[in-house]
Design a protein around this motif. Structure first.
Motif, PDB file in Angstrom:
ATOM      1  N   ALA A 270      -7.668  -0.565   9.007  1.00 47.95           N
ATOM      2  CA  ALA A 270      -6.647  -0.882   8.003  1.00 47.95           C
ATOM      3  C   ALA A 270      -6.269  -2.366   8.030  1.00 47.95           C
ATOM      4  CB  ALA A 270      -5.411  -0.019   8.228  1.00 47.95           C
ATOM      5  N   SER A 291      -6.712   0.045   2.509  1.00 46.92           N
ATOM      6  CA  SER A 291      -6.563   1.507   2.390  1.00 46.92           C
ATOM      7  C   SER A 291      -7.736   2.198   3.071  1.00 46.92           C
ATOM      8  CB  SER A 291      -6.539   1.907   0.912  1.00 46.92           C
ATOM      9  OG  SER A 291      -5.381   1.371   0.314  1.00 46.92           O
ATOM     10  N   VAL A 292      -7.434   3.121   3.977  1.00 46.38           N
ATOM     11  CA  VAL A 292      -8.502   3.912   4.620  1.00 46.38           C
ATOM     12  C   VAL A 292      -8.077   5.375   4.627  1.00 46.38           C
ATOM     13  CG1 VAL A 292      -9.613   2.196   6.108  1.00 46.38           C
ATOM     14  CG2 VAL A 292      -7.528   3.274   6.888  1.00 46.38           C
ATOM     15  N   ASP A 293      -9.092   6.252   4.629  1.00 43.30           N
ATOM     16  CA  ASP A 293      -8.810   7.690   4.648  1.00 43.30           C
ATOM     17  C   ASP A 293      -8.588   8.141   6.090  1.00 43.30           C
ATOM     18  OD1 ASP A 293      -9.347   7.507   1.997  1.00 43.30           O
ATOM     19  OD2 ASP A 293     -11.316   8.483   2.100  1.00 43.30           O
ATOM     20  N   MET A 314      -0.105   3.168   4.584  1.00 40.69           N
ATOM     21  CA  MET A 314      -1.043   3.243   3.457  1.00 40.69           C
ATOM     22  C   MET A 314      -0.361   3.064   2.099  1.00 40.69           C
ATOM     23  SD  MET A 314      -4.103   3.431   4.472  1.00 40.69           S
ATOM     24  CE  MET A 314      -3.616   2.245   5.686  1.00 40.69           C
ATOM     25  N   GLY A 317      -1.215  -0.170   0.917  1.00 41.77           N
ATOM     26  CA  GLY A 317      -2.638  -0.505   1.031  1.00 41.77           C
ATOM     27  C   GLY A 317      -3.186  -1.166  -0.230  1.00 41.77           C
ATOM     28  N   SER A 321      -5.969   5.684  -0.540  1.00 42.21           N
ATOM     29  CA  SER A 321      -6.250   6.310   0.747  1.00 42.21           C
ATOM     30  C   SER A 321      -6.001   7.816   0.632  1.00 42.21           C
ATOM     31  CB  SER A 321      -5.320   5.680   1.793  1.00 42.21           C
ATOM     32  OG  SER A 321      -5.005   6.606   2.800  1.00 42.21           O
TER      33      SER A 321
END
Ligand code: UD1
Length: 418
Positions: A270, A291-293, A314, A317, A321
């Motif tokens: 992130a 943004s990351v999952d 997030m 972000g 995400s």
């Protein structure tokens, strides 16, 4: 009732002292039932859940004392009341941790069923099933689990689902059982390992804690001992996010970096810079949050207890995400509150789709559970203007002096009476 008033926008900078872990100390406290005498724990956090467990043990007949330096002594010589009443269990599900030790040591227990809570149904069917297989006779009477047994015996048991307190309860039941217990699909959380290590210090024979197969050879009796409570990995994760969301720079100590690997690796993706120091982590936020999952898993995966705080990050972000909750069915109570602060989050089943926004704006918000409250505080630190987080008692269950620690590193945060 207190609330926290936060003026957002400060950049956090400094050293944060990490407290002992709530989820480690609670099972340690319950384990004292297994060995009559004086047990001593150091680095015990002053939390509402710790006070509740002290009240419960006291109700059962133990003498408990927590001093100013965080040393907790528990004299479990005279347990005479084998009950965990509804009033205590309803405020803290972890009270159910006394079930295994009571049945193992005294052959009887009367423990209120926890019922639902803010994050879902959370049954204890697996605790009950394993105890029944070990020979306990269990009835549900007037909302209580009533268990009796002459002597528990060892079993081979595979948990249908990974359960942390379930694993802890059955380990504590098995240490004094006749024969060997083999637990498959056991929880691997560091708090389970800490409990097993303490029980071994007391004379138990537990192997494999930290893996998904735990073997417990029953012993005749245990002796009281003492230990130091491990640092709280969820508190570490929460302050990592605090640095990330304010673009700050913090040193968190003490901590055990391998306990937070999954969180650290997501936060690095992130955009945070995180460096391991001896028993500490140093973290720098960056101008741009990527943004990351994320999906929650049992340890060593990303913890459900960090999902809400990660989601707060997030919200700011750079893109979209997807945050997926796989442990609890209803752990998104923070979503509408974050949206009130200007976040753009949509729920789709077990996932939250978080579209990053440029800024959050302060608002009055209401906490519904411990980690949800933490996520609102984090959002408030980054938001423009004033955020008021009510129902601070949720935070006091699991964060020691959160407002004081944040204030010491530059946050503008005050606790006021509502
Ligand atoms: C512990 C932690 C809590 C954390 C959770 C998951 C403590 C005191 N609390 O809670 O902070 O969020 O682990 O990491 O350590 N389940 C069943 N039947 C059972 C037991 C559990 O279906 O008999 C299900 C639960 O509903 C849940 C999942 O298993 O969906 C995991 O729950 P569990 O690990 O038991 O949570 P706790 O031990 O209560």
């Amino acid at each position: 009732m207190d609330k926290l008033v936060i003026e957002g926008g400060s950049v956090l900078e400094g050293i944060v002292h990490i407290s002992g872990a709530k989820n480690a100390v609670l099972p340690l406290m319950a384990s004292t039932i297994l060995a009559p005498g004086v047990h001593r724990f150091e680095n015990v956090p002053r939390l509402r859940d710790v006070m509740t467990m002290m009240k419960l043990l006291n109700f059962m007949g133990a003498q408990v004392h927590l001093d100013d330096r965080g040393t907790l002594s528990i004299d479990s010589s005279e347990i005479t009341n084998f009950e965990a009443p509804y009033d205590l269990v309803k405020t803290m599900r972890a009270s159910v941790l006394v079930l295994g030790p009571l049945v193992a040591r005294y052959g009887r227990a009367r423990v209120s069923l926890p019922g639902g809570c803010a994050i879902g149904a959370r049954p204890i069917d697996l605790h009950i099933r394993a105890l029944e297989l070990m020979g306990a006779k269990i009835n549900i009477e007037h909302g209580y689990v009533v268990a009796t047994v002459e002597k528990l015996r060892g079993i081979d048991f595979a948990f249908d689902q990974v359960t942390v307190t379930g694993t802890e309860n059955i380990i504590m039941a098995a240490v004094l059982a006749e024969g060997t217990t083999i637990l498959e699909n056991a929880a691997r959380e560091p708090e389970v390992v800490a409990l097993a290590e303490y029980l071994n210090t007391m004379g138990a024979r537990i192997h494999g804690a930290g893996s998904n197969k735990i073997v417990v050879e029953g012993v005749g009796n245990l002796k009281p001992a003492g230990c130091r409570v491990i640092p709280d990995r969820i508190e570490v994760g929460t302050y990592l996010v605090a640095a990330g969301i304010t673009g700050g720079h913090l040193i968190l100590e003490p901590c055990i970096p391998v306990h937070v690997e999954s969180v650290v690796s997501k936060l690095k993706l992130a955009g945070l810079k995180i460096q391991e120091r001896k028993n500490a982590l140093e973290v720098w936020g960056s101008d741009r949050i990527i943004s990351v999952d994320v999906k929650t898993w049992p340890f060593p995966g990303f913890p459900t207890d960090m999902q809400a705080q990660f989601m707060a990050l997030m919200t700011l972000g750079s893109g979209v995400s997807v945050v997926t909750e796989q442990i609890f069915e209803n752990r998104f109570m923070h979503v509408p509150e974050l949206n009130r602060m200007g976040a753009k989050i949509k729920l789709e089943g077990r996932s939250a789709i978080v579209q990053g926004v440029k800024e959050l704006t302060g608002a009055p918000v209401m906490a519904t559970d411990l980690r949800a409250s933490a996520s609102l505080v984090l959002a408030g630190l980054a938001a423009k203007g004033r955020t008021e987080v009510s129902r601070v008692y949720h935070l006091d269950r699991g964060y020691e002096a959160l407002d004081k620690k944040l204030e010491a590193v530059g946050a503008r945060i005050k606790r006021v009476k509502e």
